[in-house]
Design an enzyme around this catalytic site. Structure first.
Site, PDB file in Angstrom:
ATOM      1  N   LYS A  62     -15.124  -5.658  21.988  1.00 29.10           N
ATOM      2  CA  LYS A  62     -15.152  -6.546  20.825  1.00 29.10           C
ATOM      3  C   LYS A  62     -16.596  -6.656  20.294  1.00 29.10           C
ATOM      4  CE  LYS A  62     -14.122 -11.264  19.497  1.00 29.10           C
ATOM      5  NZ  LYS A  62     -13.990 -12.624  19.988  1.00 29.10           N
TER       6      LYS A  62
ATOM      7  N   PRO B 279      -6.427  11.111   6.254  1.00 26.38           N
ATOM      8  CA  PRO B 279      -5.735  12.267   5.655  1.00 26.38           C
ATOM      9  C   PRO B 279      -4.796  11.795   4.547  1.00 26.38           C
ATOM     10  CG  PRO B 279      -4.901  11.812   7.878  1.00 26.38           C
ATOM     11  CD  PRO B 279      -6.073  10.905   7.663  1.00 26.38           C
ATOM     12  N   ASP B 280      -4.718  12.541   3.453  1.00 25.24           N
ATOM     13  CA  ASP B 280      -3.821  12.172   2.354  1.00 25.24           C
ATOM     14  C   ASP B 280      -2.426  12.727   2.674  1.00 25.24           C
ATOM     15  OD1 ASP B 280      -2.365  11.921  -0.049  1.00 25.24           O
ATOM     16  OD2 ASP B 280      -4.242  11.753  -1.151  1.00 25.24           O
ATOM     17  N   ILE B 281      -1.564  11.845   3.140  1.00 26.53           N
ATOM     18  CA  ILE B 281      -0.230  12.270   3.595  1.00 26.53           C
ATOM     19  C   ILE B 281       0.574  12.820   2.420  1.00 26.53           C
ATOM     20  CG2 ILE B 281       1.884  11.490   4.735  1.00 26.53           C
ATOM     21  CD1 ILE B 281       0.159   9.106   5.832  1.00 26.53           C
TER      22      ILE B 281
ATOM     23  N   ASN C 103      -3.900  -3.897   4.767  1.00 31.61           N
ATOM     24  CA  ASN C 103      -3.651  -4.394   3.408  1.00 31.61           C
ATOM     25  C   ASN C 103      -2.421  -5.282   3.415  1.00 31.61           C
ATOM     26  OD1 ASN C 103      -1.206  -2.719   2.876  1.00 31.61           O
ATOM     27  ND2 ASN C 103      -2.688  -1.087   3.230  1.00 31.61           N
TER      28      ASN C 103
ATOM     29  N   LYS D  23      -2.580  10.633 -10.644  1.00 33.77           N
ATOM     30  CA  LYS D  23      -2.139  10.896  -9.261  1.00 33.77           C
ATOM     31  C   LYS D  23      -0.991  11.907  -9.254  1.00 33.77           C
ATOM     32  CE  LYS D  23      -3.743   6.594  -7.237  1.00 33.77           C
ATOM     33  NZ  LYS D  23      -3.492   5.206  -6.913  1.00 33.77           N
TER      34      LYS D  23
ATOM     35  N   ASP E 228      -6.980   4.048   2.852  1.00 30.28           N
ATOM     36  CA  ASP E 228      -7.686   5.234   2.361  1.00 30.28           C
ATOM     37  C   ASP E 228      -8.883   5.575   3.249  1.00 30.28           C
ATOM     38  OD1 ASP E 228      -6.113   5.777   0.065  1.00 30.28           O
ATOM     39  OD2 ASP E 228      -6.969   3.986  -0.861  1.00 30.28           O
TER      40      ASP E 228
HETATM   41  O1  PMT Z   1       5.334  -3.284   1.009  1.00 34.71           O
HETATM   42  P1  PMT Z   1       5.534  -4.277  -0.116  1.00 34.71           P
HETATM   43  O2  PMT Z   1       4.921  -5.623   0.185  1.00 34.71           O
HETATM   44  O3  PMT Z   1       6.984  -4.373  -0.554  1.00 34.71           O
HETATM   45  O4  PMT Z   1       4.735  -3.745  -1.396  1.00 34.71           O
HETATM   46  C1  PMT Z   1       5.129  -2.551  -2.011  1.00 34.71           C
HETATM   47  C2  PMT Z   1       3.940  -1.647  -2.345  1.00 34.71           C
HETATM   48  C3  PMT Z   1       3.095  -2.319  -3.425  1.00 34.71           C
HETATM   49  C4  PMT Z   1       3.087  -1.393  -1.100  1.00 34.71           C
HETATM   50  C5  PMT Z   1       4.530  -0.277  -2.826  1.00 34.71           C
HETATM   51  O5  PMT Z   1       5.354  -0.502  -3.932  1.00 34.71           O
HETATM   52  C6  PMT Z   1       3.435   0.717  -3.180  1.00 34.71           C
HETATM   53  O6  PMT Z   1       2.874   0.733  -4.263  1.00 34.71           O
HETATM   54  N1  PMT Z   1       3.098   1.600  -2.214  1.00 34.71           N
HETATM   55  C7  PMT Z   1       1.949   2.547  -2.323  1.00 34.71           C
HETATM   56  C8  PMT Z   1       0.691   1.803  -2.062  1.00 34.71           C
HETATM   57  C9  PMT Z   1      -0.532   2.711  -2.130  1.00 34.71           C
HETATM   58  O7  PMT Z   1      -1.105   3.020  -1.120  1.00 34.71           O
HETATM   59  O8  PMT Z   1      -0.816   3.164  -3.335  1.00 34.71           O
HETATM   60  P2  PMT Z   1      -2.068   4.137  -3.682  1.00 34.71           P
HETATM   61  O9  PMT Z   1      -2.077   4.186  -5.155  1.00 34.71           O
HETATM   62  O10 PMT Z   1      -3.290   3.669  -2.956  1.00 34.71           O
HETATM   63  O11 PMT Z   1      -1.627   5.509  -3.052  1.00 34.71           O
HETATM   64  C10 PMT Z   1      -0.942   6.504  -3.804  1.00 34.71           C
HETATM   65  C11 PMT Z   1       0.049   7.221  -2.943  1.00 34.71           C
HETATM   66  O12 PMT Z   1      -0.638   7.984  -1.953  1.00 34.71           O
HETATM   67  C12 PMT Z   1       1.056   6.353  -2.200  1.00 34.71           C
HETATM   68  O13 PMT Z   1       2.331   6.975  -2.254  1.00 34.71           O
HETATM   69  C13 PMT Z   1       0.526   6.340  -0.778  1.00 34.71           C
HETATM   70  O14 PMT Z   1       1.600   6.231   0.176  1.00 34.71           O
HETATM   71  C14 PMT Z   1      -0.110   7.718  -0.674  1.00 34.71           C
HETATM   72  N2  PMT Z   1      -1.224   7.851   0.272  1.00 34.71           N
HETATM   73  C15 PMT Z   1      -2.385   7.148   0.113  1.00 34.71           C
HETATM   74  C16 PMT Z   1      -3.430   7.338   0.997  1.00 34.71           C
HETATM   75  C17 PMT Z   1      -3.257   8.247   2.067  1.00 34.71           C
HETATM   76  N3  PMT Z   1      -4.241   8.435   2.955  1.00 34.71           N
HETATM   77  N4  PMT Z   1      -2.115   8.918   2.211  1.00 34.71           N
HETATM   78  C18 PMT Z   1      -1.094   8.737   1.339  1.00 34.71           C
HETATM   79  O15 PMT Z   1      -0.033   9.347   1.498  1.00 34.71           O
END
Ligand code: PMT
Length: 406
Positions: A290, A306-308, A211, A338, A280
């Site tokens: 390849k 895994p959801d960390i 991403n 969330k 995700d």
């Molecule tokens: O890195 P930059 O370019 O400065 O941009 C900043 C940012 C937009 C990336 C940052 O501010 C931000 O929003 N980070 C979280 C991005 C994200 O994955 O959001 P989400 O809504 O998809 O996930 C929710 C939360 O779950 C996040 O804290 C994410 O770290 C966490 N997560 C998600 C999936 C996963 N498998 N494990 C997780 O821990």
């Protein structure tokens, strides 16, 4: 009073042309009323005479592990215990490799193994030696172990070549030691774990799913937490940002690697901030070869990673857990969901996919929510927002530990 007043600093000098700059580091530290003892390697003495350091510190220079007189004055273990911090400047490629290997065949390398205080290194070497994968790998491992890295700087080198490898200036080394030893602030004494940047999920050896996260938001948060006095560990996905000066930096690629690195450290952290944009979904089986473009379309089978964040929030006892929510619509509602479903202490929502803020930009706007409150930080540089957010986290953490104080 200088924040270095009364602090004990052990300065290791290894054999590089930049050793002459170390005399200025000693002068600055002594002028700030720090007590400085210098340890030189044998090759360092070919560049600067020990008398220079003796005159500046008022103490003989240490250099031999097996010298009866030196050991009688202050044995090497005693010397390691005496210090509030150990700085190696310049740190040659050879010495860095030795530290990574954990060798202890001279006084300075033995001290690096025995020291239980912060260690800083200021690398100095030819640009090709610096960019050699062996050196970069050694540096990466040392950063993971919590060794603070200062520089190197770029510019004209003693050998006439131009590039990264020059030791940073004496004043910058002095400032880094001062900031490390005078940590004061709202997170003093706490340990903070931050995740930042994207993850990369391999499709085949040359392609991946990822991403647009640049890591800027997470890196600024890690810096702000450190400036607020915390010991900070950063788990970072692949980014192209300069490395901040933190207690540990762990570089990972995939969501699974990030999961392991975070879970390993979360239990011993007071705060976890999940700013990483973790994928995700990841391909179920990455191809070994390849993938050829023989077919008009291609189906990829993906599985949830895994959801960390949820795993850290489920720890009991666990750290104060702060998640991020990157949303393209219904910012507050989605963030609230969330916060509740993952049982977080706090969530930081930001709009992504628009023209301002979010991914890649130097600016952002944040809506921060917790169980019974919320606050909005309007569009501002990520650096500024990181400081505001860190102060808010410190406040909410204190309240969660002692609710009657509000
Ligand atoms: O890195 P930059 O370019 O400065 O941009 C900043 C940012 C937009 C990336 C940052 O501010 C931000 O929003 N980070 C979280 C991005 C994200 O994955 O959001 P989400 O809504 O998809 O996930 C929710 C939360 O779950 C996040 O804290 C994410 O770290 C966490 N997560 C998600 C999936 C996963 N498998 N494990 C997780 O821990």
């Amino acid at each position: 009073m200088s924040p270095l007043s009364g602090k004990n600093i052990l300065l290791g000098v290894t054999g590089g042309i930049a050793a002459y700059k170390s005399a200025e580091v000693v002068r600055l530290l002594s002028a700030a009323n720090a007590s400085v003892r210098v340890v030189m390697t044998r090759s360092a003495k070919s560049f600067v005479g020990p008398l220079t350091f003796q005159a500046l510190t008022g103490y003989p220079v240490y250099s031999d592990l097996l010298d009866v007189d030196e050991e009688a004055a202050m044995g090497h273990i005693q010397l390691a215990r005496w210090a509030d911090c150990l700085a190696v400047a310049p740190a040659t490629a050879d010495f860095i490799a030795k530290m990574r290997a954990g060798l202890a065949d001279d006084l300075l390398s033995t001290l690096c193994l025995a020291a239980e205080v912060p260690i800083l290194i200021a690398p100095a070497m030819n640009r090709a030696m610096w960019s050699n994968p062996a050196t970069l790998e050694n540096i990466r491992v040392l950063a993971e172990r919590g060794i603070h890295q200062l520089g190197p700087a770029t510019g004209l080198q003693a050998c006439g070549e131009n590039g990264y490898g020059r030791m940073i200036e004496a004043d910058a080394i002095y400032q880094a030691i001062q900031s490390l030893l005078s940590r004061k602030g709202s997170l003093q004494g706490l340990s903070v774990l931050v995740s930042a940047g994207p993850t990369r999920e391999p499709i085949d050896p040359v392609r991946y799913i990822s991403n647009r996260s640049s890591g800027k938001m997470g890196y600024e948060l890690a810096r702000a937490a450190s400036e607020a006095g915390a010991r900070v560990s950063l788990v970072s996905g692949p980014v192209s940002l300069p490395k901040p000066n933190l207690d540990a930096i762990v570089e990972v690629q995939t969501a699974a690697e990030m999961y392991s690195a975070v879970m390993e450290r979360a239990r011993t952290s007071d705060i976890y901030i999940g700013a990483a944009a973790v994928a995700d979904y990841a391909p179920i089986d990455a191809d070994i070869q390849k993938i050829k473009k023989n077919d008009p379309s291609l189906m990829l089978s993906l599985e949830r990673t895994p959801d960390i964040l949820a795993s850290v929030a489920a720890m009991n006892p666990g750290p104060f857990t702060v998640g991020f929510a990157a949303e393209t619509e219904s910012l507050e509602n989605n963030a609230k969901k969330k916060l509740e479903s993952k049982n977080l202490d706090m969530i930081v929502a930001n709009q992504v996919g628009g023209r301002e803020g979010g991914f890649e930009s130097d600016q952002n706007a944040l809506t921060v929510l917790w169980k019974d409150g919320q606050v909005r930080f309007e569009l501002a540089p990520k650096k500024q927002l990181a400081h505001k957010l860190v102060e808010l986290i410190a406040e909410r953490l204190q309240y969660s530990r002692n609710p009657r104080n509000e």
